[in-house]
Scaffold this motif. Structure first.
Motif, PDB file in Angstrom:
ATOM      1  N   LYS A  91     -35.647  -7.520 -13.885  1.00  0.00           N
ATOM      2  CA  LYS A  91     -34.592  -6.585 -13.488  1.00  0.00           C
ATOM      3  C   LYS A  91     -34.880  -5.969 -12.125  1.00  0.00           C
ATOM      4  CE  LYS A  91     -32.890  -5.539 -18.053  1.00  0.00           C
ATOM      5  NZ  LYS A  91     -32.586  -4.523 -19.048  1.00  0.00           N
ATOM      6  N   ILE A  92     -35.183  -6.854 -11.171  1.00  0.00           N
ATOM      7  CA  ILE A  92     -35.363  -6.424  -9.790  1.00  0.00           C
ATOM      8  C   ILE A  92     -34.551  -7.326  -8.860  1.00  0.00           C
ATOM      9  CG2 ILE A  92     -37.634  -5.361 -10.115  1.00  0.00           C
ATOM     10  CD1 ILE A  92     -38.878  -7.837  -8.838  1.00  0.00           C
ATOM     11  N   ILE A  93     -34.223  -6.763  -7.724  1.00  0.00           N
ATOM     12  CA  ILE A  93     -33.484  -7.487  -6.692  1.00  0.00           C
ATOM     13  C   ILE A  93     -34.205  -7.245  -5.378  1.00  0.00           C
ATOM     14  CG2 ILE A  93     -31.291  -7.597  -5.401  1.00  0.00           C
ATOM     15  CD1 ILE A  93     -29.917  -6.556  -7.981  1.00  0.00           C
ATOM     16  N   HIS A  94     -34.271  -8.274  -4.574  1.00  0.00           N
ATOM     17  CA  HIS A  94     -34.708  -8.062  -3.188  1.00  0.00           C
ATOM     18  C   HIS A  94     -33.518  -8.424  -2.314  1.00  0.00           C
ATOM     19  CE1 HIS A  94     -36.475  -8.689   0.774  1.00  0.00           C
ATOM     20  NE2 HIS A  94     -37.270  -7.709   0.388  1.00  0.00           N
ATOM     21  N   GLY A  95     -33.112  -7.463  -1.510  1.00  0.00           N
ATOM     22  CA  GLY A  95     -31.978  -7.691  -0.631  1.00  0.00           C
ATOM     23  C   GLY A  95     -32.385  -7.557   0.821  1.00  0.00           C
ATOM     24  N   THR A  96     -31.817  -8.402   1.653  1.00  0.00           N
ATOM     25  CA  THR A  96     -31.968  -8.262   3.096  1.00  0.00           C
ATOM     26  C   THR A  96     -30.566  -8.231   3.683  1.00  0.00           C
ATOM     27  OG1 THR A  96     -34.038  -9.504   3.034  1.00  0.00           O
ATOM     28  CG2 THR A  96     -33.013  -9.173   5.197  1.00  0.00           C
ATOM     29  N   ILE A  97     -30.303  -7.155   4.420  1.00  0.00           N
ATOM     30  CA  ILE A  97     -29.011  -6.985   5.076  1.00  0.00           C
ATOM     31  C   ILE A  97     -29.250  -7.101   6.574  1.00  0.00           C
ATOM     32  CG2 ILE A  97     -27.030  -5.467   5.422  1.00  0.00           C
ATOM     33  CD1 ILE A  97     -27.873  -4.066   2.784  1.00  0.00           C
ATOM     34  N   PHE A  98     -28.464  -7.924   7.234  1.00  0.00           N
ATOM     35  CA  PHE A  98     -28.535  -8.118   8.677  1.00  0.00           C
ATOM     36  C   PHE A  98     -27.293  -7.471   9.279  1.00  0.00           C
ATOM     37  CE2 PHE A  98     -30.681 -11.475   6.441  1.00  0.00           C
ATOM     38  CZ  PHE A  98     -31.846 -11.721   7.163  1.00  0.00           C
ATOM     39  N   PHE A  99     -27.431  -6.200   9.684  1.00  0.00           N
ATOM     40  CA  PHE A  99     -26.306  -5.455  10.244  1.00  0.00           C
ATOM     41  C   PHE A  99     -26.188  -5.707  11.738  1.00  0.00           C
ATOM     42  CE2 PHE A  99     -26.934  -2.246   6.727  1.00  0.00           C
ATOM     43  CZ  PHE A  99     -25.659  -2.329   6.193  1.00  0.00           C
ATOM     44  N   PRO A 100     -24.965  -5.948  12.236  1.00  0.00           N
ATOM     45  CA  PRO A 100     -24.769  -5.998  13.686  1.00  0.00           C
ATOM     46  C   PRO A 100     -24.922  -4.582  14.261  1.00  0.00           C
ATOM     47  CG  PRO A 100     -22.675  -6.293  12.548  1.00  0.00           C
ATOM     48  CD  PRO A 100     -23.740  -6.226  11.491  1.00  0.00           C
ATOM     49  N   GLN A 101     -25.211  -4.516  15.548  1.00  0.00           N
ATOM     50  CA  GLN A 101     -25.415  -3.237  16.224  1.00  0.00           C
ATOM     51  C   GLN A 101     -24.253  -2.272  16.034  1.00  0.00           C
ATOM     52  OE1 GLN A 101     -27.814  -1.683  18.383  1.00  0.00           O
ATOM     53  NE2 GLN A 101     -29.154  -3.092  17.288  1.00  0.00           N
ATOM     54  N   TRP A 102     -23.031  -2.768  16.043  1.00  0.00           N
ATOM     55  CA  TRP A 102     -21.891  -1.852  15.975  1.00  0.00           C
ATOM     56  C   TRP A 102     -21.847  -1.089  14.658  1.00  0.00           C
ATOM     57  CZ3 TRP A 102     -17.735  -1.719  12.653  1.00  0.00           C
ATOM     58  CH2 TRP A 102     -17.485  -2.858  11.884  1.00  0.00           C
TER      59      TRP A 102
END
Length: 174
Positions: A91-102
């Motif tokens: 019951k774990i998640i690893h998330g990676t979010i790649f946000f643009p600069q804006w």
């Protein structure tokens, strides 16, 4: 194991499709995510940089990485890229979010994304194109799942309204 066998294992999403997750990242961000079918997901962001945002029918790529471990990736109209790894048993998640600069950079405007995205796709494309995009702001985090239930595939009732409709203790597993 042959490559063909790995592909067969990776394509078996039968234990994952239809699963609804509620989880909190170590940084305090609260999310809800639903594996609508083998190539689309729905989600709501209850708390965090873009808390209040929600999306249905987001196209994604999904694979079974190992028994009980699933990986999903998608690229949003905002220019944001997301990669999530679900470990069902732990019951774990690893998330990676790649946000643009804006959205998450020096001159950020995350508030522009806080809406029901499906009704504002043209706006999201315009904001993305106006940028800036680079360098991306990369946010990798672990999350604990506080709720997990299979609601069946393509269930429009799972993610059907704006965030903020769940009691706080829902994120505490109560």
């Amino acid at each position: 194991m042959s490559t063909e066998s790995l592909n067969d294992i990776a394509k078996d999403l039968s234990a994952f499709v239809g699963t609804h997750f509620v989880y909190t990242y170590d940084n305090g961000w609260k999310y809800e995510w639903y594996a609508r079918n083998d190539n689309t997901c729905d989600y709501r962001i209850h708390q965090g940089l873009v808390g209040g945002r929600w999306v249905t029918h987001q196209t994604m790529n999904a694979v079974q990485f190992a028994p009980g471990i699933y990986k999903v990736d998608w690229h949003e109209p905002t220019g944001t890229c997301v990669s999530l790894l679900f470990d069902i048993e732990r019951k774990i998640i690893h998330g990676t979010i790649f946000f643009p600069q804006w959205i998450a950079g020096e001159n950020q405007h995350p508030e522009k994304t806080i809406c029901y995205q499906n009704e504002f796709i043209d706006d999201m494309h315009r904001f993305r194109d106006e940028g800036p995009a680079y360098p991306y702001v990369v946010i990798p985090e672990f999350a604990r799942v506080t709720y997990m239930k299979n609601e069946g595939p393509d269930n429009d009732a799972v993610i059907s309204m704006a965030p903020g409709q769940l009691p706080d203790d829902f994120f505490e597993g109560k």
